[in-house]
Motif scaffolding. Structure first.
Motif, PDB file in Angstrom:
ATOM      1  N   MET A   1      34.594  30.039   3.296  1.00  0.00           N
ATOM      2  CA  MET A   1      34.605  29.432   2.001  1.00  0.00           C
ATOM      3  C   MET A   1      33.619  28.265   1.990  1.00  0.00           C
ATOM      4  O   MET A   1      33.616  27.425   2.883  1.00  0.00           O
ATOM      5  CB  MET A   1      36.011  28.933   1.673  1.00  0.00           C
ATOM      6  N   ALA A   2      32.755  28.184   0.993  1.00  0.00           N
ATOM      7  CA  ALA A   2      31.741  27.155   0.908  1.00  0.00           C
ATOM      8  C   ALA A   2      32.361  25.830   0.470  1.00  0.00           C
ATOM      9  O   ALA A   2      33.257  25.799  -0.355  1.00  0.00           O
ATOM     10  CB  ALA A   2      30.653  27.565  -0.072  1.00  0.00           C
ATOM     11  N   LYS A   3      31.865  24.751   1.057  1.00  0.00           N
ATOM     12  CA  LYS A   3      32.342  23.434   0.682  1.00  0.00           C
ATOM     13  C   LYS A   3      31.773  23.041  -0.672  1.00  0.00           C
ATOM     14  O   LYS A   3      30.659  23.408  -1.005  1.00  0.00           O
ATOM     15  CB  LYS A   3      31.879  22.389   1.709  1.00  0.00           C
ATOM     16  N   LYS A   4      32.531  22.257  -1.427  1.00  0.00           N
ATOM     17  CA  LYS A   4      32.071  21.760  -2.722  1.00  0.00           C
ATOM     18  C   LYS A   4      31.520  20.361  -2.507  1.00  0.00           C
ATOM     19  O   LYS A   4      32.243  19.452  -2.143  1.00  0.00           O
ATOM     20  CB  LYS A   4      33.229  21.757  -3.722  1.00  0.00           C
ATOM     21  N   TYR A   5      30.231  20.205  -2.702  1.00  0.00           N
ATOM     22  CA  TYR A   5      29.594  18.913  -2.568  1.00  0.00           C
ATOM     23  C   TYR A   5      29.265  18.371  -3.949  1.00  0.00           C
ATOM     24  O   TYR A   5      29.092  19.125  -4.896  1.00  0.00           O
ATOM     25  CB  TYR A   5      28.294  19.020  -1.766  1.00  0.00           C
ATOM     26  N   SER A   6      29.174  17.064  -4.057  1.00  0.00           N
ATOM     27  CA  SER A   6      28.709  16.450  -5.295  1.00  0.00           C
ATOM     28  C   SER A   6      27.958  15.181  -4.945  1.00  0.00           C
ATOM     29  O   SER A   6      27.984  14.710  -3.810  1.00  0.00           O
ATOM     30  CB  SER A   6      29.876  16.151  -6.241  1.00  0.00           C
ATOM     31  N   ASN A   7      27.305  14.628  -5.926  1.00  0.00           N
ATOM     32  CA  ASN A   7      26.502  13.434  -5.748  1.00  0.00           C
ATOM     33  C   ASN A   7      27.391  12.269  -5.317  1.00  0.00           C
ATOM     34  O   ASN A   7      28.465  12.066  -5.860  1.00  0.00           O
ATOM     35  CB  ASN A   7      25.799  13.140  -7.078  1.00  0.00           C
ATOM     36  N   LYS A   8      26.917  11.482  -4.339  1.00  0.00           N
ATOM     37  CA  LYS A   8      27.717  10.385  -3.799  1.00  0.00           C
ATOM     38  C   LYS A   8      28.025   9.320  -4.847  1.00  0.00           C
ATOM     39  O   LYS A   8      29.128   8.792  -4.902  1.00  0.00           O
ATOM     40  CB  LYS A   8      26.994   9.760  -2.608  1.00  0.00           C
ATOM     41  N   ILE A   9      27.060   8.997  -5.674  1.00  0.00           N
ATOM     42  CA  ILE A   9      27.270   7.975  -6.697  1.00  0.00           C
ATOM     43  C   ILE A   9      28.343   8.434  -7.683  1.00  0.00           C
ATOM     44  O   ILE A   9      29.224   7.660  -8.065  1.00  0.00           O
ATOM     45  CB  ILE A   9      25.947   7.629  -7.406  1.00  0.00           C
ATOM     46  N   ASN A  10      28.289   9.691  -8.083  1.00  0.00           N
ATOM     47  CA  ASN A  10      29.305  10.205  -9.010  1.00  0.00           C
ATOM     48  C   ASN A  10      30.692  10.219  -8.383  1.00  0.00           C
ATOM     49  O   ASN A  10      31.690   9.992  -9.063  1.00  0.00           O
ATOM     50  CB  ASN A  10      28.932  11.601  -9.500  1.00  0.00           C
ATOM     51  N   LYS A  11      30.787  10.500  -7.077  1.00  0.00           N
ATOM     52  CA  LYS A  11      32.080  10.474  -6.389  1.00  0.00           C
ATOM     53  C   LYS A  11      32.691   9.081  -6.455  1.00  0.00           C
ATOM     54  O   LYS A  11      33.881   8.921  -6.736  1.00  0.00           O
ATOM     55  CB  LYS A  11      31.925  10.865  -4.913  1.00  0.00           C
ATOM     56  N   ILE A  12      31.875   8.063  -6.199  1.00  0.00           N
ATOM     57  CA  ILE A  12      32.386   6.695  -6.183  1.00  0.00           C
ATOM     58  C   ILE A  12      32.767   6.259  -7.591  1.00  0.00           C
ATOM     59  O   ILE A  12      33.785   5.588  -7.795  1.00  0.00           O
ATOM     60  CB  ILE A  12      31.356   5.742  -5.537  1.00  0.00           C
ATOM     61  N   GLN A  79      15.514  13.472 -13.737  1.00  0.00           N
ATOM     62  CA  GLN A  79      15.498  12.357 -12.798  1.00  0.00           C
ATOM     63  C   GLN A  79      16.898  12.184 -12.214  1.00  0.00           C
ATOM     64  O   GLN A  79      17.881  12.156 -12.940  1.00  0.00           O
ATOM     65  CB  GLN A  79      15.093  11.066 -13.518  1.00  0.00           C
ATOM     66  N   THR A  80      16.985  12.085 -10.904  1.00  0.00           N
ATOM     67  CA  THR A  80      18.262  11.879 -10.230  1.00  0.00           C
ATOM     68  C   THR A  80      18.067  10.876  -9.115  1.00  0.00           C
ATOM     69  O   THR A  80      16.931  10.580  -8.731  1.00  0.00           O
ATOM     70  CB  THR A  80      18.836  13.213  -9.697  1.00  0.00           C
ATOM     71  N   LYS A  81      19.145  10.337  -8.599  1.00  0.00           N
ATOM     72  CA  LYS A  81      19.084   9.333  -7.544  1.00  0.00           C
ATOM     73  C   LYS A  81      19.534   9.936  -6.231  1.00  0.00           C
ATOM     74  O   LYS A  81      20.517  10.655  -6.171  1.00  0.00           O
ATOM     75  CB  LYS A  81      19.987   8.142  -7.897  1.00  0.00           C
ATOM     76  N   VAL A  82      18.804   9.622  -5.162  1.00  0.00           N
ATOM     77  CA  VAL A  82      19.148  10.085  -3.823  1.00  0.00           C
ATOM     78  C   VAL A  82      19.600   8.878  -3.024  1.00  0.00           C
ATOM     79  O   VAL A  82      18.876   7.894  -2.900  1.00  0.00           O
ATOM     80  CB  VAL A  82      17.945  10.773  -3.139  1.00  0.00           C
ATOM     81  N   LEU A  83      20.804   8.941  -2.487  1.00  0.00           N
ATOM     82  CA  LEU A  83      21.369   7.862  -1.695  1.00  0.00           C
ATOM     83  C   LEU A  83      21.612   8.400  -0.294  1.00  0.00           C
ATOM     84  O   LEU A  83      22.411   9.316  -0.100  1.00  0.00           O
ATOM     85  CB  LEU A  83      22.682   7.386  -2.323  1.00  0.00           C
ATOM     86  N   GLY A  84      20.901   7.879   0.687  1.00  0.00           N
ATOM     87  CA  GLY A  84      21.041   8.338   2.062  1.00  0.00           C
ATOM     88  C   GLY A  84      19.986   9.382   2.409  1.00  0.00           C
ATOM     89  O   GLY A  84      19.009   9.587   1.687  1.00  0.00           O
ATOM     90  N   ARG A  85      20.185  10.071   3.534  1.00  0.00           N
ATOM     91  CA  ARG A  85      19.229  11.095   3.982  1.00  0.00           C
ATOM     92  C   ARG A  85      19.344  12.376   3.170  1.00  0.00           C
ATOM     93  O   ARG A  85      18.346  13.037   2.922  1.00  0.00           O
ATOM     94  CB  ARG A  85      19.458  11.426   5.460  1.00  0.00           C
ATOM     95  N   VAL A  86      20.575  12.745   2.795  1.00  0.00           N
ATOM     96  CA  VAL A  86      20.804  13.935   1.977  1.00  0.00           C
ATOM     97  C   VAL A  86      21.732  13.577   0.828  1.00  0.00           C
ATOM     98  O   VAL A  86      22.591  12.716   0.964  1.00  0.00           O
ATOM     99  CB  VAL A  86      21.402  15.111   2.794  1.00  0.00           C
ATOM    100  N   ASP A  87      21.533  14.224  -0.298  1.00  0.00           N
ATOM    101  CA  ASP A  87      22.377  13.995  -1.466  1.00  0.00           C
ATOM    102  C   ASP A  87      22.243  15.214  -2.367  1.00  0.00           C
ATOM    103  O   ASP A  87      21.441  16.116  -2.106  1.00  0.00           O
ATOM    104  CB  ASP A  87      21.953  12.732  -2.204  1.00  0.00           C
ATOM    105  N   MET A  88      23.037  15.232  -3.425  1.00  0.00           N
ATOM    106  CA  MET A  88      22.997  16.327  -4.389  1.00  0.00           C
ATOM    107  C   MET A  88      22.427  15.802  -5.699  1.00  0.00           C
ATOM    108  O   MET A  88      22.570  14.630  -6.021  1.00  0.00           O
ATOM    109  CB  MET A  88      24.403  16.877  -4.644  1.00  0.00           C
ATOM    110  N   CYS A  89      21.814  16.703  -6.470  1.00  0.00           N
ATOM    111  CA  CYS A  89      21.359  16.357  -7.807  1.00  0.00           C
ATOM    112  C   CYS A  89      22.591  16.044  -8.660  1.00  0.00           C
ATOM    113  O   CYS A  89      23.602  16.737  -8.588  1.00  0.00           O
ATOM    114  CB  CYS A  89      20.565  17.508  -8.414  1.00  0.00           C
ATOM    115  N   MET A  90      22.508  15.005  -9.492  1.00  0.00           N
ATOM    116  CA  MET A  90      23.641  14.619 -10.340  1.00  0.00           C
ATOM    117  C   MET A  90      23.948  15.663 -11.403  1.00  0.00           C
ATOM    118  O   MET A  90      25.047  15.698 -11.937  1.00  0.00           O
ATOM    119  CB  MET A  90      23.343  13.297 -11.055  1.00  0.00           C
TER     120      MET A  90
END
Length: 122
Positions: A1-12, A79-90
């Motif tokens: 089963m694939a993990k569900k990732y999301s943008n770090k900023i949106n998570k916070i 336009q999206t923000k990248v926080l860290g080495r890897v991130d997801m598009c918002m």
């Protein structure tokens, strides 16, 4: 089963919003104890503390957003923000990285941790 990732900023931001709702529910819970002013006051204070914590988290993520790198997502061209080495598009959850060593590798949020950085370098 694939993990569900999301943008770090949106998570916070979602976490901070949930703190507001938790605070309101705790305050409303205090209304059930109208006959006991002490218990009702404690519920109101705890609810207020949740809302203050939410304000602190929103302030912190605002400061953190100033350190992000803005990029154009290759999939949705927004336009999206990248926080860290890897991130997801918002917007479209496309995996993004600015690190050339990670290009072509499978997306994993653990690349943002220091121990994973050492493993990726090996």
């Amino acid at each position: 089963m694939a993990k569900k990732y999301s943008n770090k900023i949106n998570k916070i931001r979602t976490f901070a919003l949930s703190l507001i709702f938790i605070g309101f529910f705790v305050m409303y819970g205090g209304l059930f104890f109208r006959t006991s002013p002490l218990i009702m006051t404690l519920f109101m204070i705890f609810g207020l503390l949740f809302i203050i914590a939410s304000t602190v988290v929103y302030f912190w993520i605002g400061l953190l957003s100033t350190r992000t790198v803005q990029v154009t997502c290759p999939t949705c061209n927004k336009q999206t923000k990248v926080l860290g080495r890897v991130d997801m598009c918002m917007y479209c959850n496309e995996p993004l990285t600015l690190d050339r060593e990670l290009e072509g590798k499978e997306f994993d949020e653990s690349y943002n941790r220091k121990m994973a950085k050492n493993k990726a370098d090996s």
